[in-house]
Design a protein around this motif. Structure first.
Motif, mmCIF file in Angstrom:
data_model
loop_
_atom_site.group_PDB
_atom_site.id
_atom_site.type_symbol
_atom_site.label_atom_id
_atom_site.label_comp_id
_atom_site.label_asym_id
_atom_site.label_seq_id
_atom_site.Cartn_x
_atom_site.Cartn_y
_atom_site.Cartn_z
ATOM 1 N N VAL A 60 54.861 -33.841 103.485
ATOM 2 C CA VAL A 60 55.774 -34.983 103.353
ATOM 3 C C VAL A 60 56.066 -35.593 104.723
ATOM 4 O O VAL A 60 56.074 -36.822 104.886
ATOM 5 C CB VAL A 60 57.082 -34.557 102.657
ATOM 6 C CG1 VAL A 60 58.072 -35.713 102.610
ATOM 7 C CG2 VAL A 60 56.796 -34.044 101.248
ATOM 8 N N PHE A 136 62.521 -33.407 99.449
ATOM 9 C CA PHE A 136 61.555 -34.082 98.580
ATOM 10 C C PHE A 136 61.753 -33.671 97.122
ATOM 11 O O PHE A 136 61.748 -34.516 96.216
ATOM 12 C CB PHE A 136 60.137 -33.747 99.048
ATOM 13 C CG PHE A 136 59.057 -34.287 98.152
ATOM 14 C CD1 PHE A 136 58.705 -35.627 98.196
ATOM 15 C CD2 PHE A 136 58.393 -33.452 97.276
ATOM 16 C CE1 PHE A 136 57.698 -36.122 97.369
ATOM 17 C CE2 PHE A 136 57.389 -33.933 96.448
ATOM 18 C CZ PHE A 136 57.048 -35.276 96.495
ATOM 19 N N TYR A 141 60.786 -38.828 97.429
ATOM 20 C CA TYR A 141 60.109 -39.193 98.677
ATOM 21 C C TYR A 141 60.859 -40.262 99.461
ATOM 22 O O TYR A 141 61.036 -40.144 100.675
ATOM 23 C CB TYR A 141 58.680 -39.676 98.378
ATOM 24 C CG TYR A 141 57.973 -40.191 99.608
ATOM 25 C CD1 TYR A 141 57.626 -39.328 100.645
ATOM 26 C CD2 TYR A 141 57.669 -41.558 99.744
ATOM 27 C CE1 TYR A 141 56.990 -39.801 101.778
ATOM 28 C CE2 TYR A 141 57.037 -42.027 100.867
ATOM 29 C CZ TYR A 141 56.690 -41.149 101.888
ATOM 30 O OH TYR A 141 56.066 -41.627 103.014
#
Length: 233
Positions: A60, A136, A141
């Motif tokens: 991420v 996340f 996101y």
């Protein structure tokens, strides 16, 4: 039931990590050493540690920073990769972890804490990535990317990964100072072909010159440019 202390929840919220599912944040802050001895016996979550979330958070973080670099920099793939690798490095993750107070909230085993685990770059970098992974999962996101950009703001605006080849740096210096472009000249070559030595002189009109010797012409030019910048830059 979660064992997340109220003060840790408050801290996470203050950093910008919105806590909904406490268990995932507890997992992100738990080092493997905590799962042994009396700590494990007291904990209802004795089988967890941050490694899986670290794996997720690393991806991420990489995607978030890569997206920022793509939009902010008109560089080639190699330049983007160089900056990305620097910005998501363990040392920078650890630095940011210290800045936001992660060491006070890591769950470590007694021996690991006594051995300085709460100030270990490796552990702090891993936990920082695990927290990103937890965010996340808990917030999605977009929200996580926003937190990353805020926490990494100084790093993104800084020089991490911007190191230039000395010849490129010298050319930019000359252009920025309205000088002629650097001129490179091999002024000496010695030794047999398998062990040749090249001496290169770089000069800029009305500024000066510098020399360097190396086992290849390219390496000598690089060293000469570096010497010029050190002397005149």
């Amino acid at each position: 039931m979660s064992d997340l202390p109220p003060e840790t929840r408050d801290w996470l919220n203050s950093v910008g990590f919105a806590v909904k599912n406490e268990a995932v944040w507890l997992e992100a802050l738990t080092h493997g050493s905590f799962n042994s001895g009396s700590n494990a016996a007291r904990s209802e979550t004795a089988d967890i540690d941050y490694q899986r979330l670290e794996f997720l958070g690393d991806r991420v973080l990489g995607l978030s920073v890569a997206s920022w670099l793509y939009g902010a920099i008109r560089g080639q793939e190699g330049q983007l990769s160089q900056r990305l690798n620097a910005l998501v490095s363990g040392s920078i993750c650890a630095r940011i972890a210290r800045t936001i107070g992660v060491p006070d909230h890591i769950r470590l085993g007694k021996q690991a804490r006594e051995d300085g685990g709460a100030d270990s770059d490796n552990i702090l970098g891993d936990v920082m990535e695990a927290l990103i992974g937890a965010s996340f999962l808990d917030n999605g996101y977009d929200a996580t990317r926003t937190v990353i950009y805020r926490l990494w703001e100084k790093e993104l605006a800084g020089d991490a990964g911007k190191a230039k080849h000395p010849k490129s740096a010298l050319q930019e210096w000359a252009a920025g100072n309205r000088r002629a472009m650097p001129r490179y000249e091999v002024i000496d070559r010695s030794g047999p072909d398998h062990a040749a030595r090249f001496t290169v002189k770089v000069s800029i009109h009305k500024v000066g010159e510098a020399e360097a010797t190396a086992s290849s012409k390219g390496a000598a030019e690089k060293l000469a440019a570096q010497a010029f910048l050190e002397q005149f830059g």
